[in-house]
Design an enzyme around this catalytic site. Structure first.
Site, PDB file in Angstrom:
ATOM      1  N   ASP A   1       0.852  -1.192   0.000  1.00 14.25           N
ATOM      2  CA  ASP A   1       0.000   0.000   0.000  1.00 14.25           C
ATOM      3  C   ASP A   1       0.893   1.249   0.000  1.00 14.25           C
ATOM      4  OD1 ASP A   1      -1.794   2.035   0.457  1.00 14.25           O
ATOM      5  OD2 ASP A   1      -2.740   1.102   2.200  1.00 14.25           O
TER       6      ASP A   1
ATOM      7  N   GLY B   1      -2.139  -5.101  -0.910  1.00 10.55           N
ATOM      8  CA  GLY B   1      -2.192  -3.647  -0.909  1.00 10.55           C
ATOM      9  C   GLY B   1      -3.216  -3.082   0.057  1.00 10.55           C
ATOM     10  N   HIS B   2      -3.723  -1.904  -0.287  1.00  8.28           N
ATOM     11  CA  HIS B   2      -4.639  -1.181   0.594  1.00  8.28           C
ATOM     12  C   HIS B   2      -5.898  -1.978   0.877  1.00  8.28           C
ATOM     13  CE1 HIS B   2      -6.087   2.455   2.557  1.00  8.28           C
ATOM     14  NE2 HIS B   2      -7.224   2.341   1.900  1.00  8.28           N
ATOM     15  N   PHE B   3      -6.417  -2.659  -0.148  1.00 10.50           N
ATOM     16  CA  PHE B   3      -7.635  -3.460   0.005  1.00 10.50           C
ATOM     17  C   PHE B   3      -7.261  -4.931   0.214  1.00 10.50           C
ATOM     18  CE2 PHE B   3      -9.043   0.313  -2.301  1.00 10.50           C
ATOM     19  CZ  PHE B   3     -10.156   0.683  -1.567  1.00 10.50           C
TER      20      PHE B   3
END
Length: 331
Positions: A281, A307-309
């Site tokens: 991320d 990553g972020h999700f």
């Protein structure tokens, strides 16, 4: 078998074979029963509304209510829909609640011209939902926007928390690059049209798909379901829908100013904490995960290849960490 022994015991070979078959069948049946008893089957997710302070708040609920409750708080620009794969992985063991914030997803969305959206407002409605559902204690899963919502809930009701699960949810400046910090500061303090237009552009279709969901999975885009951004964009069709998210992005800098309060909470209460952080991320960087250890050194930290999700990429891996973590707490 020796003939003399067979004669003395008066047991025929056919009887021996039948007995062995009986034992094998019995053991097989017993094994199947044990596996069936130990199996953890997901509970059907229910899709509900509750009246909270006169507003309709949507939430997903699964699992047995008398069991430990885990509340899943979503990020931007999503809703409880982001937990659609994680909920079944947890619902066989826990009572799971995933709300849509006021102004997001299927929840009611008062006009932003008459209702200013802040993280304090979102926290009040989530806490109001849990009060309505008579949930007295809970574990919190916080991601992205879920961190400022969750920490405000904890400051308002510091003794309700059983455990904290952090997934790319910032509470430290180390988790934000200097350009990212500058963006949130400008969003909060610069009221020029150019700045407003810049923030508004972050809620566009292209930004949601490419700068949010696909940004961190360029080498493996197939892992990200198009259902994710299709669902989010459905709730960002009107100008008012997008302005709601703009107002929250403008309010985000106040979270940075509140970080010391959140950190003080962690130092004082030392909540059992699991950190499962997507290290790929670039927005909420991995240093933000490590920073938690300054105040809660006994926290369990896992940096995931995601990553972020992360909950969209690795729901099974995250669920395994959660189950193992919660089992340790129960010992």
């Amino acid at each position: 078998m020796h003939p003399d022994i067979q004669k003395n015991l008066k047991v025929k070979p056919a009887h021996i074979i039948s007995f062995i078959v009986f034992l094998l069948v019995s053991m097989s049946t017993l094994t199947a029963q044990v596996y069936a008893a130990d199996a953890v089957w997901p509970s059907k997710t229910a899709y509900k509304y509750a009246n909270v302070n006169g507003k309709k708040i949507f939430y997903r609920e699964a699992g047995i209510q008398h069991k430990q409750t885990i509340v899943l708080l979503h990020g931007y620009p999503s809703s409880s829909h982001s937990y659609r794969e994680l909920i079944p992985l947890l619902s066989g063991r826990y009572h799971v609640i995933a709300p849509d914030y006021l102004g997001s997803g299927y929840s009611e969305r008062p006009n932003p011209e008459t209702q200013k959206y802040t993280f304090e407002l979102l926290a009040q409605y989530v806490e109001g939902l849990l009060t309505t559902l008579k949930v007295k204690r809970y574990s919190l899963y916080i991601q992205d926007f879920g961190a400022p919502v969750g920490f405000r809930m904890l400051l308002n009701n510091p003794n309700k928390l059983d455990a904290l699960i952090v997934q790319n949810g910032n509470a430290y400046l180390e988790g934000l690059t200097l350009p990212r910090q500058a963006f949130f500061k400008a969003a909060n303090e610069d009221s020029s049209k150019a700045q407003q237009d810049k923030i508004y552009s972050f809620t566009s279709k292209q930004a949601i798909i490419n700068n949010q969901y696909l940004r961190d999975v360029q080498s493996n885009p197939e892992v990200m379901s198009p259902d994710s951004w299709t669902h989010d964009l459905h709730f960002l069709q009107t100008k008012a829908d997008r302005v709601i998210q703009v107002q929250l992005l403008q309010d985000y800098y106040n979270n940075l100013l509140d970080y010391p309060k959140w950190q003080a909470y962690l130092r004082k209460y030392q909540p059992p904490t699991l950190i499962v952080w997507g290290k790929n991320d670039p927005a909420f960087i991995a240093e933000g995960a490590k920073a938690y250890l300054k105040d809660i050194p006994n926290a369990e930290l896992h940096l995931l290849d995601s990553g972020h999700f992360s909950v969209e990429e690795k729901p099974v891996e995250i669920a395994k960490y959660i189950v193992d973590f919660m089992n340790k707490l129960a010992q």
